[in-house]
Structures are given as C-alpha cells and as structure tokens.
Write an enzyme that holds these catalytic residues in place. Sequence first.
Site, mmCIF file in Angstrom:
data_model
loop_
_atom_site.group_PDB
_atom_site.id
_atom_site.type_symbol
_atom_site.label_atom_id
_atom_site.label_comp_id
_atom_site.label_asym_id
_atom_site.label_seq_id
_atom_site.Cartn_x
_atom_site.Cartn_y
_atom_site.Cartn_z
ATOM 1 N N ILE A 72 -9.553 -11.329 -34.831
ATOM 2 C CA ILE A 72 -9.803 -11.215 -33.393
ATOM 3 C C ILE A 72 -10.724 -12.327 -32.897
ATOM 4 C CG2 ILE A 72 -10.614 -9.638 -31.596
ATOM 5 C CD1 ILE A 72 -8.447 -8.311 -33.229
ATOM 6 N N LYS B 243 -24.356 -13.111 -32.444
ATOM 7 C CA LYS B 243 -24.164 -13.516 -31.071
ATOM 8 C C LYS B 243 -23.008 -12.740 -30.424
ATOM 9 C CE LYS B 243 -25.073 -18.034 -32.989
ATOM 10 N NZ LYS B 243 -24.399 -19.292 -33.390
ATOM 11 N N GLU C 126 -22.569 -3.553 -30.789
ATOM 12 C CA GLU C 126 -21.855 -4.448 -31.704
ATOM 13 C C GLU C 126 -20.591 -5.009 -31.057
ATOM 14 O OE1 GLU C 126 -21.561 -6.183 -34.168
ATOM 15 O OE2 GLU C 126 -22.526 -5.401 -35.957
ATOM 16 N N ASP C 127 -20.122 -6.112 -31.604
ATOM 17 C CA ASP C 127 -18.835 -6.647 -31.152
ATOM 18 C C ASP C 127 -17.679 -5.949 -31.878
ATOM 19 O OD1 ASP C 127 -19.582 -7.825 -33.574
ATOM 20 O OD2 ASP C 127 -19.035 -9.862 -33.006
ATOM 21 N N ASP D 57 -16.022 -4.112 -38.904
ATOM 22 C CA ASP D 57 -14.921 -4.505 -39.785
ATOM 23 C C ASP D 57 -15.108 -3.751 -41.106
ATOM 24 O OD1 ASP D 57 -12.757 -5.960 -40.757
ATOM 25 O OD2 ASP D 57 -13.951 -7.703 -41.271
HETATM 26 P P1 IMP Z 1 -18.517 -6.428 -41.280
HETATM 27 O O1 IMP Z 1 -19.847 -6.551 -41.946
HETATM 28 O O2 IMP Z 1 -17.380 -6.736 -42.228
HETATM 29 O O3 IMP Z 1 -18.295 -5.103 -40.590
HETATM 30 O O4 IMP Z 1 -18.403 -7.547 -40.156
HETATM 31 C C1 IMP Z 1 -19.508 -8.203 -39.669
HETATM 32 C C2 IMP Z 1 -19.190 -9.183 -38.582
HETATM 33 O O5 IMP Z 1 -18.091 -10.014 -38.908
HETATM 34 C C3 IMP Z 1 -18.838 -8.586 -37.236
HETATM 35 O O6 IMP Z 1 -19.947 -8.103 -36.527
HETATM 36 C C4 IMP Z 1 -18.227 -9.808 -36.583
HETATM 37 O O7 IMP Z 1 -19.262 -10.621 -36.047
HETATM 38 C C5 IMP Z 1 -17.512 -10.476 -37.730
HETATM 39 N N1 IMP Z 1 -16.070 -10.132 -37.697
HETATM 40 C C6 IMP Z 1 -15.444 -9.134 -38.320
HETATM 41 N N2 IMP Z 1 -14.128 -9.114 -38.028
HETATM 42 C C7 IMP Z 1 -13.932 -10.155 -37.169
HETATM 43 C C8 IMP Z 1 -12.772 -10.665 -36.471
HETATM 44 O O8 IMP Z 1 -11.623 -10.162 -36.554
HETATM 45 N N3 IMP Z 1 -12.986 -11.743 -35.671
HETATM 46 C C9 IMP Z 1 -14.193 -12.326 -35.528
HETATM 47 N N4 IMP Z 1 -15.310 -11.868 -36.135
HETATM 48 C C10 IMP Z 1 -15.174 -10.803 -36.959
HETATM 49 MG MG MG Z 2 -21.350 -8.921 -35.081
#
Ligand code: IMP
Ligand code: MG
Length: 177
Positions: free
Chosen positions: A155, A45, A101-102, A105
């Site tokens: 964040i 979302k 993407e938001d 990470d």
């Molecule tokens: P990744 O697979 O670790 O790159 O992260 C996947 C998802 O985790 C991102 O698309 C976000 O929805 C969520 N996410 C990662 N870091 C944060 C943060 O600092 N705050 C809130 N959501 C996060």
């Molecule tokens: Mg996301």
Amino acid sequence: MTEVAETKGKILFTEEQILQRAKELGEEISRDYAGEDLVLLGTLKGAVLWMSDLMKNISIDTKIDFVSASSYGSGTMSTGIVKITKDVDMDLFNKHVLIIEDIIDTGTTLKYLRDYLAERNPKSIKICTLLDKPSRRKAEVYGDYIGFEVEDLFIIGYGLDYDQKYRNLPYVSYLEG
Ligand code: IMP
Ligand code: MG
C-alpha cells in the site's frame, strides 16, 4: 478534493472515503472518551495525514504527541527488533493514550510500542489505525478503531510510503508487484 496530476498505483480508497471514515471514527472516539483526558499519539511518519483528519473530528479535549518506532533494517522483511527513534515528550501517567497508526501489518512494531508505552503507566492504551492487514499478523496486536481492512498488498499514499515516496498522495492505492 485535492487534485493530483497522475494517479500512482491502483486506488483502493479515495480521499472522500477516508474523510468520511475519519468523521465516523472521530465521532465514535469522542463518545467513547467523553469526560476523559485523551492523548492522541501519532506514529511518525505514516500516520500524519490520517491523524490530522481524525483529530478534526474529535470534539472532546485532546492533547497530541508523536513517537517514531521502526523495525531494524529497511525493506519488507521485519527482523522483530524495534527501535524508538523519536520518543514521546508528554507525561503519559494516568492518561488515556490512543495510538494513531497508518497500518498494522505483522504487528511487530506496534506490539513493541504498546509494551514500551505501558511502562509509563497510562490509564489505558488503545489503537486507531487507518488500515489493517490482518492476513500478515504475527504479533498479538489488534486495532480498536479501524479505518479499512486491506488484503496482502503493498500500500502507498495518504502517509504510507515506498522508499519514502508517495506519502503525499491524497488517496490510498497499491503497487502491483
Ligand atoms: P509491522 O511492524 O509489520 O506491523 O509494520 C510496521 C510498519 O511498516 C507500518 O506502520 C508501516 O509504516 C509499514 N508498512 C507495513 N505495511 C506497509 C505497506 O503495505 N505499505 C507501506 N508501509 C507499510
Ligand atoms: Mg507506521
């Protein structure tokens, strides 16, 4: 600008800064994809607010769709196992796909999603992210269009949540641990 009663967390980027960046990147994307068919694929979302600002600044013909992918288990520890919880509806064959993407990470979710989408034989796949947290990257995945780089902070706001809250904040801030 949107008025809110009380500021949650420490503000990193204001709505004004985000809208300005959406304008810059929207214009860049419009130039880069001129004359092409573009599908903007928002990740649910978190990317909803960013996508809506960005698409208003894209002047070429685009179609939109949404996908939802999540790493198994909640919390901050990613297991590396990713599940598609809402699939793409549109036929992506021979289309230029821009994933919206938001935040990137560890990159685990996005790498899985990119590989998953590649099986549909799109013409290209690129990534536009509001935020990039490169210090935490584990998977080989990078944003092609990046709103802002952030440090290793938790964040919230502008789509990003903590336990499903704060997505509606009209700014990006961080929670102090
Ligand atoms: P990744 O697979 O670790 O790159 O992260 C996947 C998802 O985790 C991102 O698309 C976000 O929805 C969520 N996410 C990662 N870091 C944060 C943060 O600092 N705050 C809130 N959501 C996060
Ligand atoms: Mg996301």
